[in-house]
Scaffold this active site. Sequence first.
Site, mmCIF file in Angstrom:
data_model
loop_
_atom_site.group_PDB
_atom_site.id
_atom_site.type_symbol
_atom_site.label_atom_id
_atom_site.label_comp_id
_atom_site.label_asym_id
_atom_site.label_seq_id
_atom_site.Cartn_x
_atom_site.Cartn_y
_atom_site.Cartn_z
ATOM 1 N NE ARG A 75 81.715 58.566 -19.623
ATOM 2 C CZ ARG A 75 81.297 58.425 -20.880
ATOM 3 N NH1 ARG A 75 81.927 59.028 -21.866
ATOM 4 N NH2 ARG A 75 80.247 57.680 -21.151
ATOM 5 C CG HIS A 91 76.764 62.650 -14.949
ATOM 6 N ND1 HIS A 91 78.063 62.409 -14.555
ATOM 7 C CD2 HIS A 91 76.440 61.626 -15.773
ATOM 8 C CE1 HIS A 91 78.496 61.292 -15.081
ATOM 9 N NE2 HIS A 91 77.543 60.806 -15.840
ATOM 10 C CE1 TYR A 94 54.174 54.791 -17.351
ATOM 11 C CE2 TYR A 94 56.064 53.853 -18.514
ATOM 12 C CZ TYR A 94 54.811 54.435 -18.533
ATOM 13 O OH TYR A 94 54.179 54.654 -19.715
#
Length: 886
Positions: free
Chosen positions: A16, A62, A106
């Site tokens: 990570r 993931h 968006y």
Amino acid sequence: MKRSYLDYAMSVIVSRAIPDLRDGLKPVHRRILFAMHEAGNTHDKAYRKSARTVGDVIGKYHPHGDSAVYDALVRMAQDFSMRLPLLDGQGNFGSLDGDAPAAMRYTEVRMAKAAQGLLEDLDKDTVDFQDNYDGQDREPVVLPARFPNLLVNGAGGIAVGMATNIPPHNLGEVIDATVALIDDPELDTDALMQFVPAPDFPTGGVILGRSGARKAYSTGRGSVILRARIDERETESGGRPRIVVTEIPYQVNKSTLVEKIAELAREKKIEGLAHIQDESDRFGVRVVIDLKRDATRDVVLNQLYRFTQLQTSFGCNLLALNNGRPEQLDLKTMLSAFVAFREDVIARRTAHLLAKARERAHLLCGLAVAVENVDEVVATIRSSPDPQTARERLKERRWPAAEIAGYIRLVDDPAHRINEDGTYNLSDAQARAILDLRLQRLTAMGVKEIGDELEGLAEKITDYLDILRSRERILGIIRDELATIRADFATPRRSEIVEWEGDLDDEDLIEREDMVVTVTHGGYIKRTPLAEFRTQGRGGKGLAGMAMKEEDFVTRLFVANTHTPLLFFTTDGMVYKLKTWRLPLGGRNARGRYLKHVIEAIREEAGIAAIMPVDVPEDEWEKLQIVFATSEGDVRRNRLSDFTNVMRNGKIAMKFEPGSETRLIGARICDENDDVMLVTARGRAIRFPTTDVRVFAGRESTGVRGIRLAGGDMVVSMAVIRHFEATPEERAAYLKMRRAVAGSVEEAEEAPEAEEAEAVADIALPEGRYAEMSAAEDLILTVTERGMGKLSSSHDYPVRGRGGQGVAAMDRAMRGGPLAAAFPVEMDDQIMLVTNAGQSIRCPVSDISFRSRSAGGVKVFNTAGDEKVVSVAWIAEQGEDDGGEG
């Protein structure tokens, strides 16, 4: 609990928070790029919704929250976060004011063109793949990055018990350093910092000093001080002082910064602020701070640096995964590991391409057999009851293989080689290919296509095999690919580096110590502590000198303090400046480093005209002067202070016309009590006071005429010698006595010139005057191209005005050929003569006869045939003592 906690900690570190040294990516960034690559969301395709990419990453690779993946995706598209953005976003992706990006539904995104450099050749078995979290798909362990992305884009992350904070760098500089390390694996951190002097932040700014970066690059930890850029052109507005900020430090929130400045003004913690206005737009940052009329701009600016984030420090912590283990790294280790990784990638890619080429060539060999024996093949197929029988019959039959024997050997398939009788058995794959062969391939054009393709594959296979056998070729491919990346994506440095008096510079960390600087004829240089050359009593055996190639020898040796600046003048008219401590440190036996690797900016075709230590504080350089001479007979005098500020890439000391063959012959420190002496190849010499040359204000011209040259002549040497006033009668008398002392015998035609002969009388100098002239005498060594040499007195060279044709420095007939060199020596010196055939001879100066300047020389080097002396150098005896005490 302990085992579970350690498992959790390692999972965070490896999976990570910490980037991989090879591709510079954390797993989430790698998975984002791979998912977009798999989906064909590349730079040359239309934008796609960010939500789709996030969904692909979460669903396949993931198993974490969508916000974490989207945040990582957004950062990869922000040009103020990444020095080389890897994603190309469309929509609101946040701002320097800390504004959050729009929701993923968006915004739209696609890979940036630069990201292709990280994914190139992923399908050619260049890296290992592993199962994804549910075992349904495969993902790469690392990407086959073509450039050192870890340094270019940096990284930041907090793991368990450790953290990383790697600053971004300039792509061009990092690639230059990588290529330099490929060319010379012995480069140290200081040498690499000539290419990568400091980080290069995407938001620009000004980096104060270099010591923080040097510490980070040397140890893996350091702090770089960064300031906002202030527009110095806008200092006032309507009579009021003004501060205009055009760039802010990396990772500073502009909105918060403006609020903080306004708050400090309200609380009167910073006096003199009248108004602050953020006028930033899409074209860049512009924060205008108007001051009160009585405020001092510099004082307010220093207060802003102290109390606000107009000045910050970036704490560098170069921690990354090296072979799966977290490791603190220095700059050289990071670049070396990347080069080693790319070597493995290139080798695996080449092996993959080789296997594919051999596989295709194997099939083509079978098709070539079918084409060469088309009637028999057709008959065999037609007589077979079914395709399987036809395939077996094709395999069992022995086919003539003379036409394709070379190709079969190149394919090198152990299971299918030419039989002892010169025939060839088809493999199962070849038989299947023949059965699938379309009839149109049996035309003349089809036959030619098979032959041409087989020929092309043969060339590729040969090339692939050559690559796999040669590490040099692999390194050459890496170098070429890096050059391509640099040409496509490198941009100018954004963060300016400035010297800072508050910075603990390198020199402050270097103890003042006397060093012996050694330069060899082959161009190697080093410094050695003077303490290593212990003083020996009279008759000692000396110390072991430096180890060097047999044909090399020491030509310059001088003692300089570690803080002494050295000026290196090259024959192409450039000057380079280096402190002594920056030279490579080596023991007495060390060879040193090639000077052009120490000063990379020196052109390969340029030679060293002079190396000048200046053991005087730079603020006193105004009092010193320097004189230059060119091969065309021009001289120029400058103040030494003209060369105080010399950048890393050098400075023009004397500008020559483009295409001119004129070169700088020498440069010497002088004063108004010295004389300049020029000697030409055709044996002319002129001596004139330095005051005959005015002090030039610029460095553009080549100066004034020092000696008038005959056609085809050129200056071979310049010397600065001691000025001494003496009448012609005194000089003539002194020379007569001097030659008598030296035991010199000269033929009638070698007698002094007429004007000197007239002055010779049966007079003797007073003993005191002879001693005075002897003390002021310089011995001038003159050597011709045919190896003739002599010593003469500096008093034998009359002081004349500059610009004349000079006097004879060798016998008028020039029986020894053109002059190769002329320079002052001491009687206990030694010299080395080198010819154009590579022959060399070492000769004590004391073995050379003392003669008048217009006399011929004695044989010093017995040259053969067309061989001629091209270099005469003074030899420095490194590591030896003359036997004196103290």
